[in-house]
Design a protein around this motif. Structure first.
Motif, PDB file in Angstrom:
ATOM      1  N   GLU A   1       0.827  -1.200   0.000  1.00  0.00           N
ATOM      2  CA  GLU A   1       0.000   0.000   0.000  1.00  0.00           C
ATOM      3  C   GLU A   1       0.866   1.257   0.000  1.00  0.00           C
ATOM      4  O   GLU A   1       0.531   2.250  -0.653  1.00  0.00           O
ATOM      5  N   ILE A   2       1.967   1.221   0.735  1.00  0.00           N
ATOM      6  CA  ILE A   2       2.898   2.348   0.733  1.00  0.00           C
ATOM      7  C   ILE A   2       3.444   2.569  -0.670  1.00  0.00           C
ATOM      8  O   ILE A   2       3.512   3.704  -1.165  1.00  0.00           O
ATOM      9  N   THR A   3       3.822   1.484  -1.332  1.00  0.00           N
ATOM     10  CA  THR A   3       4.346   1.585  -2.698  1.00  0.00           C
ATOM     11  C   THR A   3       3.324   2.202  -3.636  1.00  0.00           C
ATOM     12  O   THR A   3       3.634   3.108  -4.415  1.00  0.00           O
ATOM     13  N   LYS A   4       2.078   1.730  -3.558  1.00  0.00           N
ATOM     14  CA  LYS A   4       1.025   2.255  -4.426  1.00  0.00           C
ATOM     15  C   LYS A   4       0.803   3.746  -4.181  1.00  0.00           C
ATOM     16  O   LYS A   4       0.609   4.518  -5.119  1.00  0.00           O
ATOM     17  N   LYS A   5       0.812   4.142  -2.914  1.00  0.00           N
ATOM     18  CA  LYS A   5       0.555   5.546  -2.596  1.00  0.00           C
ATOM     19  C   LYS A   5       1.702   6.434  -3.082  1.00  0.00           C
ATOM     20  O   LYS A   5       1.468   7.533  -3.615  1.00  0.00           O
ATOM     21  N   ILE A   6       2.941   5.969  -2.938  1.00  0.00           N
ATOM     22  CA  ILE A   6       4.079   6.745  -3.435  1.00  0.00           C
ATOM     23  C   ILE A   6       3.994   6.880  -4.953  1.00  0.00           C
ATOM     24  O   ILE A   6       4.222   7.964  -5.517  1.00  0.00           O
ATOM     25  N   MET A   7       3.639   5.793  -5.637  1.00  0.00           N
ATOM     26  CA  MET A   7       3.502   5.844  -7.096  1.00  0.00           C
ATOM     27  C   MET A   7       2.416   6.839  -7.494  1.00  0.00           C
ATOM     28  O   MET A   7       2.573   7.578  -8.477  1.00  0.00           O
ATOM     29  N   ALA A   8       1.319   6.868  -6.743  1.00  0.00           N
ATOM     30  CA  ALA A   8       0.240   7.812  -7.049  1.00  0.00           C
ATOM     31  C   ALA A   8       0.699   9.249  -6.839  1.00  0.00           C
ATOM     32  O   ALA A   8       0.370  10.138  -7.633  1.00  0.00           O
ATOM     33  N   ARG A   9       1.461   9.495  -5.773  1.00  0.00           N
ATOM     34  CA  ARG A   9       1.989  10.845  -5.530  1.00  0.00           C
ATOM     35  C   ARG A   9       2.907  11.274  -6.671  1.00  0.00           C
ATOM     36  O   ARG A   9       2.850  12.419  -7.145  1.00  0.00           O
ATOM     37  N   LEU A  10       3.767  10.377  -7.101  1.00  0.00           N
ATOM     38  CA  LEU A  10       4.707  10.705  -8.176  1.00  0.00           C
ATOM     39  C   LEU A  10       3.983  10.925  -9.497  1.00  0.00           C
ATOM     40  O   LEU A  10       4.376  11.792 -10.282  1.00  0.00           O
ATOM     41  N   GLU A  11       2.932  10.160  -9.755  1.00  0.00           N
ATOM     42  CA  GLU A  11       2.186  10.314 -11.003  1.00  0.00           C
ATOM     43  C   GLU A  11       1.622  11.727 -11.124  1.00  0.00           C
ATOM     44  O   GLU A  11       1.711  12.355 -12.183  1.00  0.00           O
ATOM     45  N   VAL A  12       1.063  12.252 -10.046  1.00  0.00           N
ATOM     46  CA  VAL A  12       0.529  13.606 -10.063  1.00  0.00           C
ATOM     47  C   VAL A  12       1.665  14.616 -10.240  1.00  0.00           C
ATOM     48  O   VAL A  12       1.575  15.549 -11.039  1.00  0.00           O
ATOM     49  N   ALA A  13       2.753  14.422  -9.511  1.00  0.00           N
ATOM     50  CA  ALA A  13       3.878  15.343  -9.621  1.00  0.00           C
ATOM     51  C   ALA A  13       4.529  15.287 -10.997  1.00  0.00           C
ATOM     52  O   ALA A  13       5.049  16.296 -11.483  1.00  0.00           O
ATOM     53  N   ASP A  14       4.500  14.125 -11.650  1.00  0.00           N
ATOM     54  CA  ASP A  14       5.094  14.002 -12.988  1.00  0.00           C
ATOM     55  C   ASP A  14       4.424  14.937 -13.983  1.00  0.00           C
ATOM     56  O   ASP A  14       5.046  15.391 -14.939  1.00  0.00           O
ATOM     57  N   TRP A  15       3.159  15.233 -13.769  1.00  0.00           N
ATOM     58  CA  TRP A  15       2.447  16.170 -14.645  1.00  0.00           C
ATOM     59  C   TRP A  15       2.325  17.562 -14.028  1.00  0.00           C
ATOM     60  O   TRP A  15       2.524  18.570 -14.689  1.00  0.00           O
ATOM     61  N   GLN A  16       1.986  17.633 -12.759  1.00  0.00           N
ATOM     62  CA  GLN A  16       1.633  18.912 -12.146  1.00  0.00           C
ATOM     63  C   GLN A  16       2.728  19.504 -11.271  1.00  0.00           C
ATOM     64  O   GLN A  16       2.540  20.566 -10.681  1.00  0.00           O
ATOM     65  N   GLY A  17       3.873  18.832 -11.183  1.00  0.00           N
ATOM     66  CA  GLY A  17       4.959  19.318 -10.345  1.00  0.00           C
ATOM     67  C   GLY A  17       5.406  20.722 -10.724  1.00  0.00           C
ATOM     68  O   GLY A  17       5.492  21.069 -11.898  1.00  0.00           O
ATOM     69  N   ASP A  18       5.690  21.523  -9.704  1.00  0.00           N
ATOM     70  CA  ASP A  18       6.133  22.907  -9.908  1.00  0.00           C
ATOM     71  C   ASP A  18       6.937  23.308  -8.674  1.00  0.00           C
ATOM     72  O   ASP A  18       6.394  23.375  -7.572  1.00  0.00           O
ATOM     73  N   THR A  19       8.216  23.561  -8.861  1.00  0.00           N
ATOM     74  CA  THR A  19       9.081  23.863  -7.725  1.00  0.00           C
ATOM     75  C   THR A  19       8.675  25.138  -7.002  1.00  0.00           C
ATOM     76  O   THR A  19       9.122  25.383  -5.883  1.00  0.00           O
ATOM     77  N   SER A  20       7.841  25.951  -7.622  1.00  0.00           N
ATOM     78  CA  SER A  20       7.363  27.164  -6.962  1.00  0.00           C
ATOM     79  C   SER A  20       6.004  26.961  -6.301  1.00  0.00           C
ATOM     80  O   SER A  20       5.428  27.902  -5.742  1.00  0.00           O
ATOM     81  N   SER A  21       5.479  25.743  -6.332  1.00  0.00           N
ATOM     82  CA  SER A  21       4.173  25.454  -5.743  1.00  0.00           C
ATOM     83  C   SER A  21       4.249  25.508  -4.219  1.00  0.00           C
ATOM     84  O   SER A  21       5.280  25.196  -3.609  1.00  0.00           O
ATOM     85  N   GLY A  22       3.144  25.855  -3.612  1.00  0.00           N
ATOM     86  CA  GLY A  22       3.067  25.834  -2.160  1.00  0.00           C
ATOM     87  C   GLY A  22       2.736  24.463  -1.606  1.00  0.00           C
ATOM     88  O   GLY A  22       2.724  24.264  -0.397  1.00  0.00           O
ATOM     89  N   SER A  23       2.489  23.489  -2.481  1.00  0.00           N
ATOM     90  CA  SER A  23       2.130  22.138  -2.056  1.00  0.00           C
ATOM     91  C   SER A  23       3.378  21.280  -1.883  1.00  0.00           C
ATOM     92  O   SER A  23       4.201  21.182  -2.792  1.00  0.00           O
ATOM     93  N   SER A  24       3.493  20.646  -0.733  1.00  0.00           N
ATOM     94  CA  SER A  24       4.647  19.767  -0.500  1.00  0.00           C
ATOM     95  C   SER A  24       4.598  18.527  -1.381  1.00  0.00           C
ATOM     96  O   SER A  24       5.609  17.852  -1.553  1.00  0.00           O
ATOM     97  N   TYR A  25       3.428  18.231  -1.936  1.00  0.00           N
ATOM     98  CA  TYR A  25       3.313  17.091  -2.842  1.00  0.00           C
ATOM     99  C   TYR A  25       3.817  17.417  -4.243  1.00  0.00           C
ATOM    100  O   TYR A  25       4.098  16.523  -5.031  1.00  0.00           O
ATOM    101  N   LEU A  26       3.923  18.697  -4.568  1.00  0.00           N
ATOM    102  CA  LEU A  26       4.209  19.091  -5.947  1.00  0.00           C
ATOM    103  C   LEU A  26       5.486  19.911  -6.128  1.00  0.00           C
ATOM    104  O   LEU A  26       5.900  20.124  -7.267  1.00  0.00           O
TER     105      LEU A  26
END
Length: 303
Positions: free
Chosen positions: A118-143
């Motif tokens: 479950e940890i692996t799946k959740k990390i993969m899901a976090r990375l999937e969103v960041a792979d598209w929506q990642g922005d180093t200037s974002s206020g979100s720690s996920y992105l």
């Protein structure tokens, strides 16, 4: 006196090796991309373009023509890590005790596989969103750890914009027809070309073709991917674009993910810490994205 272990390879639990491979390369988008290894900070993508020119062959002689051109785009990776402390004794007082072995001496091998999965799946899901929506200037720690594909596409010169509108069930077919018409001439007919969208946009398209009685276009066995009408191109849903109303069209080979190492852990560990009686995990790796040829990318953004 002390132990001298500098000549030994650090021990890495086999379970964590499998996890890091899954985390890095098996998410929806990362599994489709080209991989460039050895990127510890930044590296150049080497792009080759050739233009051979035909000549009349009726006479003797050698006349050079055409060109072979190399260009570069820079791919930058950022260091990423996931770390957590797991106290197995917390599981003893609840029904979760059935997940534990008998006895009171635990180790990293006793972490239930269902938890690590479950940890692996959740990390993969976090990375999937960041792979598209990642922005180093974002206020979100996920992105905000690294830049994702949307930011890279939006900043690139030469990307082709599809006609802006407000995406809904009424106009989704019109939007995609516009995209099909704007596929670069050199790529027309290339079935590798893919329109990426969120699952919500994908569902909107399915609802539209259903309400228009085009049921023959839908195949439940390939849910999440459908051929855009009157074209050889796919519309592929990815969770990284959910709730964005964005559509990005390009060859999958035009997406490049940069990493330090491929196919094995970079720094992955799962261990029992005897000093505090906890199991800990730490995954560290580098990750970054680039598109090789911006002029071969289409993008749709709501007006």
């Amino acid at each position: 006196m002390s132990f001298v272990v500098s000549s030994l390879t650090n021990y890495t639990n086999e379970q964590s090796k499998k996890m890091i491979a899954a985390v890095q390369f098996k998410a929806e988008t990362a599994a489709l991309a080209e991989i460039q290894t050895g990127v510890k900070s930044s590296a150049a993508l080497q792009i080759l373009s050739v233009d051979p020119i035909p000549q009349s062959g009726t006479s003797c002689g050698f006349n050079a023509s055409g060109s072979t051109t190399f260009t570069q785009r820079t791919i930058t990776t950022k260091a990423v890590k996931f770390e957590e402390i797991l106290c197995l004794r917390d599981l003893e007082a609840k029904w979760t005790q059935i997940l534990l072995k008998n006895g009171q001496k635990y180790s990293e091998a006793d972490v239930p596989s269902v938890i690590m999965d479950e940890i692996t799946k959740k990390i993969m899901a976090r990375l999937e969103v960041a792979d598209w929506q990642g922005d180093t200037s974002s206020g979100s720690s996920y992105l905000n750890v690294y830049d994702g594909l949307l930011k890279i596409v939006d900043a690139a010169t030469g990307v082709v914009s599809m006609t802006a509108s407000t995406l809904n069930e009424t106009n989704i077919r019109t939007i995609l027809r516009d995209g099909v018409s704007k596929v670069p001439d050199a790529l027309k007919g290339n079935s590798e070309f893919t329109f990426f969208c969120g699952y919500d946009t994908y569902t909107t398209y399915l609802n539209k073709i259903s309400s228009d009685n085009h049921f023959h276009m839908f195949d439940a066995s390939t849910y999440g991917e459908i051929r855009v009408e009157n074209s050889p191109y796919k519309l592929k849903a990815v969770h990284g674009l959910d709730s964005t109303s964005r559509i990005i069209g390009m060859l999958t080979s035009n997406m490049v993910i940069g990493v330090d190492m491929e196919g094995e852990e970079e720094k992955a560990a799962l261990w029992y810490s005897q000093d505090d009686d906890n199991v800990k995990y730490s995954f560290r790796f580098r990750r970054g994205w680039q598109i090789a040829i911006p002029s071969e990318v289409l993008e749709y953004t709501n007006a």
